[in-house]
Scaffold this active site. Structure first.
Site, PDB file in Angstrom:
ATOM      1  CD  GLU A   4      -6.379  22.184 -10.071  1.00 42.96           C
ATOM      2  OE1 GLU A   4      -6.395  21.519 -11.128  1.00 42.96           O
ATOM      3  OE2 GLU A   4      -7.320  22.168  -9.260  1.00 42.96           O
ATOM      4  CB  CYS A  31     -12.422  17.900 -10.066  1.00 43.63           C
ATOM      5  SG  CYS A  31     -12.744  16.765  -8.700  1.00 43.63           S
ATOM      6  CG  HIS A  59      -7.944  18.482  -8.668  1.00 44.74           C
ATOM      7  ND1 HIS A  59      -8.650  19.661  -8.614  1.00 44.74           N
ATOM      8  CD2 HIS A  59      -8.715  17.553  -8.048  1.00 44.74           C
ATOM      9  CE1 HIS A  59      -9.803  19.449  -7.972  1.00 44.74           C
ATOM     10  NE2 HIS A  59      -9.864  18.188  -7.623  1.00 44.74           N
TER      11      HIS A  59
END
Lengths: 387, 206, 246
Positions: B190, B80, B188
Site C-alpha cells: 500500500e 509486514c 508494504h
C-alpha cells in the site's frame, strides 16, 4: 453525462466546421458556413498566417525585439503552463535567437506533467523561470466564490492573473515584449457572448461570495491594464498568428526533443481547468468547449467533420478521482457540491464589469490593437456591444 | 467483502485507500462475526509480535482466522508484521504465531552478528524482489518491481515451496510467502506506488 | 539490493508550503495537498512533512490536513512538528503516516521517543536534530526551529536518540539549509559512524553530485528541499524531480 449533442433533429451545423446553432451569435451564410469560419479566414488574410507575408511580419518583430532588448537580461517574456503551445513557443523564441524569460502563474492546481514539462524545457533550453504562486487559500477562495455565484467563468481568475503576472515580470526586467501562444487557427475564435471576464468582474464575484481578503492574488484592474499598455507600452505578440504552427507536429517535436509529455487534452495539464472543461461546463452549462479545437482541426483539414463530430459526441476524458480531489481541496461536501451543480445559471452581465468602459473607449483600443499593445482579438471581443 | 483485520495498531487507512483505488471493496473490523463472514482477509501489522498476537487472542480472532484460512480456504494476505504473524514464532517475542505457514520469524541483528554482516537495522527503504514461483499473487507484476520494506525481523521458510519471493539485505530472505490460499508479503504494497498496486489488485481479483 | 532513498522534505507553515534558507525567511511555495499529489504522481521514494511553526506556536499537529495529505499518497510519509505525547503520535500513524519525527519534543521529555517506540515500534520514530556550524567551526545543536540552543553536542545527542528508541536519525544542517551549497559532509559522516540505525541527511543539497557525495558516506537517505521546489537556484517555484538528474 448525457449531452445529446447533434442528436437533435434538424440541428443546424456549419458545413465547414462543427459549430452548431447553439453557439453564441452564430450565423450561417448561403453555403451554410458559419461566421466564425469566415472570421478565421479574414484573420488569416489579415495576418498572412503561414505564408510569406506572415513570416515577414514575424521576422520584423523578432528584429524589433532583439533591438529593444540589447543590454537587457531578457528580451521577451514567454508565459508557460507546461502545455503544447507555450512549450513550443519557448523553443521558438530560442530558435529565433531571442533571450526569453519563462513566466508561470501557479494557481496551485498543477499536475505533475505540467511542472515536469516546464522543468524539462526550461532546463534543456537553459531558460530562467519566474513563477508567481498565489496563496492557495486565496486562490481556492476565489474559485469557490465563482462556484457559489453560479457563473461559468471559473477559469477567469487564472487567465487574468497570468496576464497580469507576465506584465509584472516584463516591467520588473524592463522587457517590452510578451509572446502569447494563442492560435486562431488551432483554437478558433472563442464565440462572444456567454463567456466574459475582466478585473472588476472577478473582484465583484469575490466580494460577494468569497471569504478571505484578496492579498496575494494579482488582480488586473482597469488602471493597471492602462498602465501596462499605454504607459509601459508592453507589446503582445502572438507568433502563431503569423507562422505555420501545427499542434500535432509540435507535440511530436516536443516529445522527441525534450521528452515532453502530453496530458490528454487541451487545458488538462491543470486540474482546475480540467475540472472546468471535462465536468463543470458540460454538466452544468451544457457546453463542451472541445468544439473550439475540433472545429479548428476540421478547418485546417487535420481531421474530417465526421471524425470531429464523433469525438465531440463522446464524453470528455476525466482523470480518475478528479472530482474527489476537487471536493477535498475546496472542502466541499457531496451535498454542497450537488447543490452548486444544481443551482440556477447566472451570467456575467448580471454583475458589474468594465465592459461599458471598453465599449466607450473603442477608438483607443483600436489604436492599441493596431500597435500590438492589446491583441486584436481583445478589441473584437470586448469593445463591441453584445446582444 | 474483503475484511481488513483491525489490530488497533498502526495505520489501515492506506490499505483501504489502495484497495479502493484498484476498484475493490473492503471494510475494517475486529469483530469475530464480521471476520467470519469475510470473502477475503487482510492481516496488516505494525508494531510488535507479542502485542499483535495478544490483540488477536483477546478479540478471539485466532480461531476464526485459523478456521477461515484452513477449513474455508478463504484467501488471506498478511502484510509486514501480518506476514510474520502467519509463522509459528518470532524471535521478537515469546508468543506463538498463527502457524498457518511453516516458517519462523528471526532477528536480523542476531543473524548479522552470526554472519558478520554489517548492515543497519531496520531494513528500511525500497528493495527488489525475485519471484520464486508464479501464482495468482505474482502474475503480471511490473518489470523490475521494487517495494517499500521496513522491518527488523525476517521470515525463514521451512520448505522451499512456501517461499514466494526473496529479497536481499546482507543475505537472501523471504520477502513473500505462501501456502495455498494464505499469502504473506513482508513489504508494504500500500506504500509501494504502482508496484504495490499490482499486488493488491491481484489479491482483490483472486 | 536496498536502494538509497531521496526524500522530498516539505515545510509547512499555517497550511501552506514554504521554503526557508538557514531556517529563516520563509517564502511561499504553494498548496501542500497539490504538491504532495504531484510528488505522488512522480513516484518519489518517500515524503517528509515538517510543520515549522507548530512547536514555537505551541499548536497541535493539524490532523485534518494530515488526513487529506495521507489519502493522496501511495508511498511512505513522515511527519514532524509539535508532537508532544504518545496520543498525538498514535493519531498521526493511524491517519496514514508511517513515521513521526521527534525533534524538540525529545529535549523536554526524554521519555517521548521511548514511549512511541515501545508502543508502535522503533521504525515509526525518526529522531531528528538540527545543527548549526559556528563561525569557529563548532557544531551546536538547536531546538524549536533553530531558536533555542541546546547544551548537548550533536554526536552525543544522535547516539542518545538511538538509545531512546529512534529507528532512524535525521540530521539537518541549519547552516547549509536552503543554500544549494551541498550537505555538511563532515557533520553527517561523523554522526553516521556513531549510530547503527539508518541515517537521513538533510540540508543544503544543490545537485545530484551533492546527493551522491552524501550517499558515499553510508547514509541511507537524502532529504531534499530547494532542489525539488524551485526550477533552479534563485529561480521560480516549480515542483519537479528533474533537478535530481543535474
Amino acid at each position: 453525462m448525457n449531452l445529446e449533442k447533434n442528436k437533435e433533429i434538424n440541428l443546424k451545423v456549419c458545413t465547414r466546421c462543427i459549430y452548431d446553432e447553439h453557439v453564441d451569435q452564430i450565423t450561417f451564410n448561403q453555403y451554410g458556413v458559419c461566421n466564425y469560419c469566415l472570421q478565421v479566414d479574414d484573420l488569416i488574410e489579415m495576418y498572412g498566417t503561414a505564408n510569406p507575408k506572415g513570416r515577414a511580419t514575424f521576422e520584423a518583430y523578432i528584429a524589433e525585439i532583439k533591438s529593444a532588448g540589447k543590454r537587457k537580461k531578457y528580451d521577451v517574456i514567454v508565459g508557460v503552463s507546461g502545455g503544447t503551445d507555450s512549450s513550443f513557443m519557448l523553443h521558438l523564441a530560442i530558435k529565433e535567437g531571442l533571450r526569453p524569460l519563462a513566466v508561470h502563474y501557479d494557481n496551485t492546481w498543477n499536475t505533475a506533467i505540467a511542472t515536469q514539462n516546464i522543468q524539462k524545457i526550461t532546463d534543456t533550453l537553459n531558460v530562467d523561470l519566474y513563477t508567481y504562486v498565489v496563496d492557495n487559500k486565496e486562490a481556492d477562495d476565489i474559485f469557490k466564490a465563482f462556484l457559489y455565484s453560479g457563473v461559468s467563468e471559473i477559469e477567469a481568475s487564472t487567465d487574468l492573473a497570468l496576464a497580469e503576472v507576465m506584465y509584472r515580470a516584463a516591467s520588473k526586467f524592463n522587457v517590452k515584449y510578451i509572446f502569447e501562444g494563442h492560435s486562431f487557427i488551432e483554437e478558433g475564435i472563442t464565440p462572444l457572448g456567454k463567456n466574459y471576464f475582466d478585473g472588476k468582474y472577478i473582484k465583484e464575484i469575490h466580494k460577494r461570495y468569497g471569504k478571505y481578503p484578496m492579498k496575494t492574488y494579482p488582480l488586473m484592474t482597469f488602471s493597471r491594464f492602462i498602465y501596462w499598455t499605454v504607459f509601459k507600452r508592453i507589446k503582445k505578440i502572438r507568433p502563431f498568428w503569423y507562422i505555420d504552427y501545427n499542434k500535432e507536429n509540435a507535440k511530436n517535436f516536443l516529445k522527441k526533443e525534450f521528452n515532453w509529455e502530453y496530458y490528454g487534452g487541451h487545458h488538462l495539464e491543470n486540474r482546475m481547468t480540467a475540472f472546468c472543461h471535462s465536468f463543470y461546463f458540460p454538466n452544468k452549462f451544457k457546453v463542451d468547449y472541445r468544439n473550439n479545437t475540433l472545429s479548428a482541426e476540421v478547418r485546417n483539414k487535420k481531421t474530417t467533420r465526421e471524425e470531429a463530430l464523433k469525438i465531440y459526441n463522446t464524453p470528455p476524458y476525466i482523470e480518475e478521482n478528479l472530482l474527489q480531489y476537487f471536493k477535498k481541496r475546496l472542502s466541499l461536501s457531496d451535498e454542497e457540491f450537488e447543490s452548486i451543480m444544481n443551482q440556477p445559471l447566472r451570467y456575467w452581465y448580471e454583475f458589474p464589469t468594465y465592459k461599458k468602459f471598453f465599449e466607450r473607449l473603442r477608438p483607443l483600443f483600436f489604436l492599441l490593437a493596431k500597435a500590438n499593445l492589446v491583441p486584436m482579438s481583445f478589441y473584437l471581443k470586448y469593445c463591441f456591444p453584445t446582444k | 467483502m474483503i475484511t481488513i483485520i483491525d489490530l488497533n495498531i498502526g495505520n489501515i487507512g492506506s490499505v483501504v485507500n489502495m484497495i479502493k483505488h484498484v476498484g475493490g471493496n473492503c471494510k475494517v473490523s475486529s469483530d469475530p462475526a464480521e471476520i467470519k463472514a469475510a470473502t477475503k482477509l487482510i492481516l496488516p501489522g505494525v508494531g510488535s509480535f507479542d502485542k499483535a498476537m495478544n490483540q488477536l487472542r483477546n478479540n478471539k480472532l485466532e480461531e476464526v482466522i485459523n478456521e477461515k484460512a484452513t477449513l474455508q480456504k478463504t484467501p488471506l494476505l498478511g502484510i509486514c508484521l501480518g506476514m510474520q504473524l502467519l509463522t509459528s514464532s518470532s524471535e521478537e517475542g515469546k508468543e506463538k504465531g498463527l502457524g498457518l505457514i511453516p516458517a519462523e520469524t528471526l532477528s536480523f541483528k542476531k543473524t548479522f552478528d552470526v554472519k558478520e554482516i554489517n548492515e543497519r537495522i531496520p531494513h528500511m527503504g525500497w528493495n527488489d524482489i525475485r519471484v520464486e514461483q508464479e501464482n495468482d499473487l505474482t502474475k503480471n507484476l511490473i518489470e523490475s518491481s521494487r517495494f517499500y520494506f521496513v522491518h527488523s525481523y525476517y521470515v525463514k521458510c521451512s520448505n522451499k515451496e512456501n517461499c514466494l519471493m526473496t529479497s536481499n539485505y546482507g543475505f537472501d530472505f523471504a520477502s513473500a510467502i505462501v501456502k495455498n490460499n494464505v499469502f504473506g508479503v513482508q513489504f508494504h504494497p500500500e506504500k509501494s506506488h504502482k508496484y504495490g498496486k499490482k499486488v493488491i489488485s491481484n489479491f482483490v481479483k483472486l | 539490493m536496498l536502494r538509497k532513498r531521496i526524500i522530498p522534505c516539505l515545510l509547512l507553515q499555517n497550511e501552506s508550503l514554504v521554503k526557508t534558507i538557514r531556517f529563516k525567511k520563509p517564502s511561499y511555495i504553494g498548496d501542500v495537498i497539490n504538491t504532495v499529489r504531484i510528488f505522488n504522481e512522480l513516484e518519489v521514494d518517500e515524503l517528509i512533512l515538517l510543520d515549522i511553526k507548530a512547536t514555537t506556536s505551541k499548536t497541535e499537529p493539524n490532523f485534518e490536513l494530515l488526513k487529506d495529505i495521507a489519502s493522496e499518497c501511495f508511498m511512505p510519509l513522515a511527519y514532524g512538528g509539535g508532537i508532544k505525547n504518545l496520543e498525538q503520535a498514535k493519531k498521526i500513524i493511524e491517519i496514514g503516516f508511517e513515521k513521526v519525527i521527534i525533534n524538540s519534543g525529545a529535549y523536554s521529555s526524554n521519555d517521548l521517543i521511548t514511549q512511541i517506540a515501545d508502543e508502535l515500534g522503533n521504525q515509526c520514530v525518526i529522531g531528528s536534530l538540527d545543527v548549526k556550524k559556528s563561525f569557529l567551526g563548532n557544531y551546536v545543536v538547536y531546538s524549536n526551529s533553530g531558536n533555542q540552543k541546546e547544551k548537548i553536542n550533536p554526536f552525543q545527542w544522535a547516539k542518545e536518540l538511538e538509545s531512546l528508541g529512534a529507528g532512524e536519525i535525521m540530521i539537518t544542517s541549519i547552516t547549509q539549509e536552503g543554500t544549494w551549497n551541498g550537505f555538511d559532509v563532515e557533520l553527517i559522516e561523523k554522526i553516521t559512524k556513531q549510530v547503527n540505525v539508518p541515517v537521513i541527511a538533510h540540508g543544503g543539497a544543490g545537485s545530484s553530485k551533492d546527493i551522491e557525495e552524501v550517499f558515499c558516506l553510508n547514509v541511507n537517505a537524502a532529504a531534499v528541499g530547494s532542489m525539488l521546489v524551485y526550477q533552479k537556484k534563485g529561480m521560480g517555484v516549480l515542483v519537479n524531480v528533474n533537478n535530481l538528474k543535474r
